[in-house]
Design an enzyme around this catalytic site. Sequence first.
Site, short mmCIF file in Angstrom:
data_model
loop_
_atom_site.label_atom_id
_atom_site.label_comp_id
_atom_site.label_asym_id
_atom_site.label_seq_id
_atom_site.Cartn_x
_atom_site.Cartn_y
_atom_site.Cartn_z
N ARG A 2 29.20 -98.71 33.68
CA ARG A 2 29.45 -97.41 34.88
C ARG A 2 28.14 -96.74 34.69
O ARG A 2 27.78 -96.14 34.03
CB ARG A 2 31.16 -96.36 34.05
N HIS A 3 28.11 -95.70 35.17
CA HIS A 3 27.04 -94.59 35.89
C HIS A 3 27.42 -94.06 34.65
O HIS A 3 28.96 -93.56 34.13
CB HIS A 3 27.23 -93.96 37.18
N ASN A 9 33.13 -86.35 36.21
CA ASN A 9 33.15 -86.20 35.27
C ASN A 9 34.13 -85.89 34.27
O ASN A 9 34.75 -84.83 33.78
CB ASN A 9 32.99 -87.98 34.44
N ARG A 52 25.58 -90.36 41.16
CA ARG A 52 25.42 -90.59 40.53
C ARG A 52 25.03 -92.33 39.72
O ARG A 52 24.50 -92.31 38.45
CB ARG A 52 27.37 -89.83 39.64
N GLU A 72 33.19 -95.61 44.52
CA GLU A 72 34.43 -95.61 44.04
C GLU A 72 35.85 -96.20 44.16
O GLU A 72 34.73 -95.37 46.45
CB GLU A 72 34.40 -94.77 42.77
N HIS A 138 31.67 -97.63 39.19
CA HIS A 138 32.74 -96.74 38.58
C HIS A 138 33.77 -97.51 38.30
O HIS A 138 33.67 -98.62 38.23
CB HIS A 138 33.08 -95.89 40.34
#
Length: 174
Positions: A2-3, A9, A52, A72, A138
């Site tokens: 994931r980023h 987040n 991101r 995402e 994502h």
Amino acid sequence: TRHGESQFNQAGRIGGNSDLTDRGRGYARALRGFVEAHAPDDLVVWSSTLLRARETARAVGRKSHPWKALDEIDAGIYDGLTYAAIAQKAPQEAQARRADKLRYRYPRGESYEDVIRRLDPVVLEGERQQRPLLIVAHNAVIRALYGYLCEIPAERIPHQVIPLHSVIELTPRA
């Protein structure tokens, strides 16, 4: 992977196109170190088109290729909200999502089933790769890819735990 952690987040918000936090930028730098130490020179890097993920992939120091299909899950009208805010604003929607996370489609957005279908070209191209591949995307997308590659039943895909700031290495076998 994931980023790195994003501002959304950190705030518990879904979707959006926010920048990385300082912690997320730290992960991106650590990911670069990991890649330099463990990945071959011919590593291919794919990312989503969202800020991101692009920022995380760019930090790796290799040319990255953005794919819209790696973006995402689209939270539709709930993009940018927290799950608590959705539950308060639309309790019936929150309940519908809890009841069937795989098939629940956000109003004017996507379901996990939609994401899985959207990833078909990514999976096909990934399987054609002769070189190692790093995907920076994502949570829902990595869940779907992981589920496909590990032959996890579709109903369980939305519930896979894919932590931030972790690399998941999969090695294909015949």
